[in-house]
Design a protein around this motif. Structure first.
Motif, mmCIF file in Angstrom:
data_model
loop_
_atom_site.group_PDB
_atom_site.id
_atom_site.type_symbol
_atom_site.label_atom_id
_atom_site.label_comp_id
_atom_site.label_asym_id
_atom_site.label_seq_id
_atom_site.Cartn_x
_atom_site.Cartn_y
_atom_site.Cartn_z
ATOM 1 N N ALA A 199 -1.295 -5.559 10.182
ATOM 2 C CA ALA A 199 -1.140 -4.297 9.471
ATOM 3 C C ALA A 199 -1.892 -4.370 8.150
ATOM 4 O O ALA A 199 -1.939 -5.432 7.504
ATOM 5 N N ARG B 230 -3.107 -1.699 4.564
ATOM 6 C CA ARG B 230 -2.972 -0.400 3.914
ATOM 7 C C ARG B 230 -4.148 0.487 4.304
ATOM 8 O O ARG B 230 -5.304 0.051 4.250
ATOM 9 N N ARG B 231 -3.864 1.694 4.681
ATOM 10 C CA ARG B 231 -4.932 2.595 5.111
ATOM 11 C C ARG B 231 -5.926 2.850 3.972
ATOM 12 O O ARG B 231 -7.130 2.958 4.207
ATOM 13 N N GLU C 11 -0.864 -0.339 11.706
ATOM 14 C CA GLU C 11 -0.613 -1.575 12.455
ATOM 15 C C GLU C 11 -1.494 -1.541 13.702
ATOM 16 O O GLU C 11 -1.551 -0.529 14.405
ATOM 17 N N THR D 226 0.465 5.608 5.602
ATOM 18 C CA THR D 226 0.113 4.785 4.439
ATOM 19 C C THR D 226 -0.397 3.425 4.898
ATOM 20 O O THR D 226 -1.241 2.818 4.228
ATOM 21 N N TYR D 227 0.099 2.950 6.041
ATOM 22 C CA TYR D 227 -0.307 1.663 6.610
ATOM 23 C C TYR D 227 -0.702 1.895 8.067
ATOM 24 O O TYR D 227 -0.215 2.823 8.720
#
Length: 220
Positions: free
Chosen positions: A51, A53-54, A75, A72-73
């Motif tokens: 995962a 952070r975007r 995976e 926000t993240y």
């Protein structure tokens, strides 16, 4: 499935477990350096993934992140095409995935909160990477998608939740080239001393990454 093939699979897993127990895990080569970007190794049963952070994804890498505007993240996990997409995989699918090399898929899930909130106790390990190794890890993830000449891979199926999607992936899945080995290779691409041969099981991979990062608790 013939009994001999089942015994072979069991023997292969036993050997991998022994390798994981005997492995002397090197230190984190980035210890003491200024960290730039976090990466999370996440575990769900036998499966591991990564995962990020975007907002940390630079332009030109992982354009599929645009499919998850509310996340926000992200995976990302890799697995056998038929087994990974099955809601309730049976024994036949499980054995076929392990013993017969077959096509693979990526599962990308958009997370609104920190990864530790989506997994069980001890199942999320945070690693902090300098900028250049982090970009190499993202490049490995980027190159795992099948794009067939288009800049952004289209999803091939809905994921296992409303915030996830499956994509066609590079590579063929089998017991010695599974999701945990894929994750280990991503970490190795970033310069961490991961040993894919000792990461065939989720526990074998976790025993390595725990030495380089921090096990995050489940948020209250």
């Amino acid at each position: 499935m013939p009994g001999g093939r089942r015994e072979a699979l069991g023997g292969a897993v036993a050997v991998c477990l022994l390798l994981g127990c005997a492995l002397a895990v090197p230190e984190n080569p980035y210890a003491g350096q200024e960290p730039a970007r976090p990466v999370w190794v996440v575990t769900s049963g036998w499966h591991t993934g990564l995962a990020v952070r975007r907002s940390d994804i630079p332009a030109g890498l992982l354009p599929e992140s645009a499919d998850f505007p509310g996340a926000t993240y992200l995976e990302i996990g890799w697995g056998d095409r038929d087994y990974y997409q099955a809601r309730e995989p049976d024994l036949s699918l499980t054995l076929d995935a392990g013993l017969l090399p077959g096509p693979s898929v990526l599962l990308v899930a958009g997370l609104k909160g920190p990864p530790a909130g989506y997994f069980g106790p001890g199942d999320t390990v945070r690693l902090d990477l300098p900028e250049a190794p982090f970009r190499r890890l993202l490049t490995y993830l980027h190159d795992s998608f099948v794009r067939n000449g288009v800049p952004r891979a289209p999803p091939i199926a809905p994921g296992l939740s409303g915030t996830s999607r499956f994509y066609a992936a590079q590579g063929r899945f089998h017991v010695f080239n599974n999701c945990n080995v894929w994750t280990a290779r991503a970490l190795r691409a970033a310069g961490l001393p991961a040993v894919p041969a000792a990461a065939v099981t989720a526990g074998g991979l976790r025993s390595q990454v725990q030495r380089w990062g921090t096990v995050e608790p489940v948020p209250p």
